[in-house]
Design a protein around this motif. Structure first.
Motif, PDB file in Angstrom:
ATOM      1  N   ILE A 268      49.432  37.754  22.305  1.00 14.80           N
ATOM      2  CA  ILE A 268      49.560  37.219  23.665  1.00 14.80           C
ATOM      3  C   ILE A 268      49.657  38.406  24.615  1.00 14.80           C
ATOM      4  O   ILE A 268      50.530  39.260  24.458  1.00 14.80           O
ATOM      5  CB  ILE A 268      50.793  36.317  23.814  1.00 14.80           C
ATOM      6  CG1 ILE A 268      50.761  35.174  22.794  1.00 14.80           C
ATOM      7  CG2 ILE A 268      50.871  35.749  25.227  1.00 14.80           C
ATOM      8  CD1 ILE A 268      52.028  34.324  22.778  1.00 14.80           C
ATOM      9  N   LEU A 269      48.738  38.470  25.603  1.00 16.18           N
ATOM     10  CA  LEU A 269      48.654  39.586  26.536  1.00 16.18           C
ATOM     11  C   LEU A 269      48.641  39.050  27.963  1.00 16.18           C
ATOM     12  O   LEU A 269      48.051  38.001  28.231  1.00 16.18           O
ATOM     13  CB  LEU A 269      47.376  40.406  26.305  1.00 16.18           C
ATOM     14  CG  LEU A 269      47.081  40.972  24.932  1.00 16.18           C
ATOM     15  CD1 LEU A 269      46.438  39.908  24.025  1.00 16.18           C
ATOM     16  CD2 LEU A 269      46.121  42.143  25.026  1.00 16.18           C
ATOM     17  N   ILE A 270      49.286  39.779  28.875  1.00 16.23           N
ATOM     18  CA  ILE A 270      49.273  39.376  30.280  1.00 16.23           C
ATOM     19  C   ILE A 270      48.886  40.556  31.169  1.00 16.23           C
ATOM     20  O   ILE A 270      49.043  41.720  30.795  1.00 16.23           O
ATOM     21  CB  ILE A 270      50.647  38.828  30.746  1.00 16.23           C
ATOM     22  CG1 ILE A 270      51.740  39.903  30.635  1.00 16.23           C
ATOM     23  CG2 ILE A 270      51.016  37.572  29.984  1.00 16.23           C
ATOM     24  CD1 ILE A 270      53.063  39.501  31.284  1.00 16.23           C
ATOM     25  N   ARG A 271      48.362  40.223  32.356  1.00 13.56           N
ATOM     26  CA  ARG A 271      48.192  41.205  33.423  1.00 13.56           C
ATOM     27  C   ARG A 271      48.123  40.457  34.747  1.00 13.56           C
ATOM     28  O   ARG A 271      47.841  39.244  34.755  1.00 13.56           O
ATOM     29  CB  ARG A 271      46.960  42.083  33.195  1.00 13.56           C
ATOM     30  CG  ARG A 271      45.631  41.406  33.201  1.00 13.56           C
ATOM     31  CD  ARG A 271      44.520  42.428  32.900  1.00 13.56           C
ATOM     32  NE  ARG A 271      43.219  41.787  32.822  1.00 13.56           N
ATOM     33  CZ  ARG A 271      42.112  42.408  32.411  1.00 13.56           C
ATOM     34  NH1 ARG A 271      42.160  43.689  32.040  1.00 13.56           N
ATOM     35  NH2 ARG A 271      40.960  41.767  32.359  1.00 13.56           N
ATOM     36  N   PRO A 272      48.395  41.120  35.865  1.00 14.47           N
ATOM     37  CA  PRO A 272      48.410  40.436  37.161  1.00 14.47           C
ATOM     38  C   PRO A 272      47.084  39.728  37.432  1.00 14.47           C
ATOM     39  O   PRO A 272      46.013  40.233  37.102  1.00 14.47           O
ATOM     40  CB  PRO A 272      48.650  41.575  38.155  1.00 14.47           C
ATOM     41  CG  PRO A 272      49.377  42.613  37.365  1.00 14.47           C
ATOM     42  CD  PRO A 272      48.798  42.531  35.978  1.00 14.47           C
ATOM     43  N   ASN A 273      47.174  38.533  38.041  1.00  9.08           N
ATOM     44  CA  ASN A 273      45.968  37.749  38.277  1.00  9.08           C
ATOM     45  C   ASN A 273      45.367  37.947  39.665  1.00  9.08           C
ATOM     46  O   ASN A 273      44.416  37.272  40.037  1.00  9.08           O
ATOM     47  CB  ASN A 273      46.233  36.262  38.033  1.00  9.08           C
ATOM     48  CG  ASN A 273      47.262  35.666  38.980  1.00  9.08           C
ATOM     49  OD1 ASN A 273      47.606  36.247  40.011  1.00  9.08           O
ATOM     50  ND2 ASN A 273      47.764  34.490  38.631  1.00  9.08           N
ATOM     51  N   GLY A 274      45.945  38.878  40.448  1.00  8.92           N
ATOM     52  CA  GLY A 274      45.369  39.193  41.748  1.00  8.92           C
ATOM     53  C   GLY A 274      45.910  38.379  42.892  1.00  8.92           C
ATOM     54  O   GLY A 274      45.516  38.583  44.042  1.00  8.92           O
ATOM     55  N   GLN A 275      46.847  37.458  42.618  1.00  7.79           N
ATOM     56  CA  GLN A 275      47.401  36.646  43.695  1.00  7.79           C
ATOM     57  C   GLN A 275      48.431  37.402  44.518  1.00  7.79           C
ATOM     58  O   GLN A 275      48.739  37.014  45.632  1.00  7.79           O
ATOM     59  CB  GLN A 275      48.025  35.373  43.123  1.00  7.79           C
ATOM     60  CG  GLN A 275      46.995  34.408  42.569  1.00  7.79           C
ATOM     61  CD  GLN A 275      47.607  33.107  42.104  1.00  7.79           C
ATOM     62  OE1 GLN A 275      48.812  32.994  41.996  1.00  7.79           O
ATOM     63  NE2 GLN A 275      46.768  32.137  41.828  1.00  7.79           N
ATOM     64  N   ASN A 276      48.990  38.471  43.948  1.00  9.52           N
ATOM     65  CA  ASN A 276      49.812  39.385  44.736  1.00  9.52           C
ATOM     66  C   ASN A 276      49.592  40.778  44.199  1.00  9.52           C
ATOM     67  O   ASN A 276      48.888  40.989  43.224  1.00  9.52           O
ATOM     68  CB  ASN A 276      51.296  38.990  44.727  1.00  9.52           C
ATOM     69  CG  ASN A 276      51.842  38.883  43.318  1.00  9.52           C
ATOM     70  OD1 ASN A 276      51.211  39.228  42.344  1.00  9.52           O
ATOM     71  ND2 ASN A 276      53.061  38.366  43.220  1.00  9.52           N
ATOM     72  N   CYS A 277      50.176  41.758  44.843  1.00  7.48           N
ATOM     73  CA  CYS A 277      49.824  43.165  44.566  1.00  7.48           C
ATOM     74  C   CYS A 277      50.891  43.862  43.749  1.00  7.48           C
ATOM     75  O   CYS A 277      52.080  43.601  43.915  1.00  7.48           O
ATOM     76  CB  CYS A 277      49.632  43.944  45.877  1.00  7.48           C
ATOM     77  SG  CYS A 277      48.248  43.323  46.844  1.00  7.48           S
TER      78      CYS A 277
END
Length: 283
Positions: A268-277
């Motif tokens: 399971i991997l995550i990274r920011p989705n671009g909705q905030n900085c």
């Protein structure tokens, strides 16, 4: 020349004060840094000096990256263990995948069924995290909650099937609630080639919006048994599962991993989705 240098120094001091809420940043030694790491119990045969982003003799805690994507944006390109500083959270060590599909992935979980990690752990273990951060592990529900509370993330469930093919299920948003809310799972829209086993309703219910369950804390919706106890692993069970990645005997994903077609590993991997900085950070 001397006056210009004084101006530069004054300007730099002002920047430090602004970024640290009026407090001038002070460096930490590697030993001091190690004492602040909240999940040091998950480091096996790793000293702070071997972490990818703390090679300097003195480290400024205030400038540590908040996640792997922030470290990637500062030029980090080598996968491995990094110290990060999520907002309002203790320092954490996480595995950062800086090479796969654009890099900047913070790894929350890995399970290779051949490694035989004991997934039938307690609520406390799943809360604080267990395993080896360099291999199979669960980062910890508290840590995942703090990571996803203050930033908008997408998630990728990565599965290697019985033929060794890598499949993925992406959800545009991902969040885990607090312990008081049972570490409930919150997911957004699906995309990918593994199939949506988490947000569509099946015979065993739906995993999205379910509370986490362990063998000693039953939060599933099955009335006559404990799903976590029966399946030897903590998870966001309903009645009981269409997907289960926390098991030493098998990995399940509806339509992909079965008793006949046994999947080999999952992550399971995550990274920011671009909705905030993510503000840039130094390390």
């Amino acid at each position: 020349m001397g006056s210009k240098m004084l101006l530069y120094c004054a300007a730099f001091l002002c920047i430090l004060i602004i970024f640290n809420g009026g407090v001038v940043a002070s460096p930490l030694t590697l030993e001091e840094l190690a004492s602040k790491i909240g999940n040091h119990h998950m480091l096996r045969n790793v000293t702070p000096a071997l972490l990818k982003n703390v090679h300097k003799p003195e480290i400024y805690e205030e400038y540590l990256a908040r996640d792997c994507r922030a470290a990637f944006r500062r030029g980090r390109r080598e996968s491995g263990l990094y110290v990060i500083r999520p907002k309002h959270s203790p320092l954490l060590v996480v595995y950062c995948d800086m090479e796969y599909d654009g890099g900047g992935w913070t790894v929350l979980h890995r399970n290779d069924v051949n490694q035989k990690l004991l997934w039938s752990s307690t609520w406390k273990d799943y809360k604080n995290g267990f395993g080896d951060l360099a291999t199979d592990h669960w980062l910890g529900n508290d840590n995942i909650h703090h990571l996803t509370k203050h930033n908008a993330y997408s998630v990728r469930f990565l599965i290697v099937d019985s033929e060794g093919e890598m499949k993925h299920a992406d959800y545009h948003s991902f969040k885990v609630d607090s312990e008081g809310a049972g570490y409930a799972l919150r997911l957004g829209n699906y995309s990918g080639d593994a199939g949506d086993a988490l947000t569509t309703v099946g015979e065993s219910g739906v995993h999205d919006n379910m509370r986490f369950s362990t063998h000693d804390q039953d939060n599933d919706r099955r009335t006559n048994t404990n799903c976590a106890l029966d399946n030897a692993g903590g998870w966001w069970y309903d009645n009981c599962y269409s997907a289960l990645l926390n098991s030493g005997s098998h990995i399940r994903w509806r339509g992909l991993c079965t008793d006949i077609r046994k999947c080999k590993s999952a992550a399971i991997l995550i990274r920011p989705n671009g909705q905030n900085c993510n503000l840039p950070s130094r390390f």
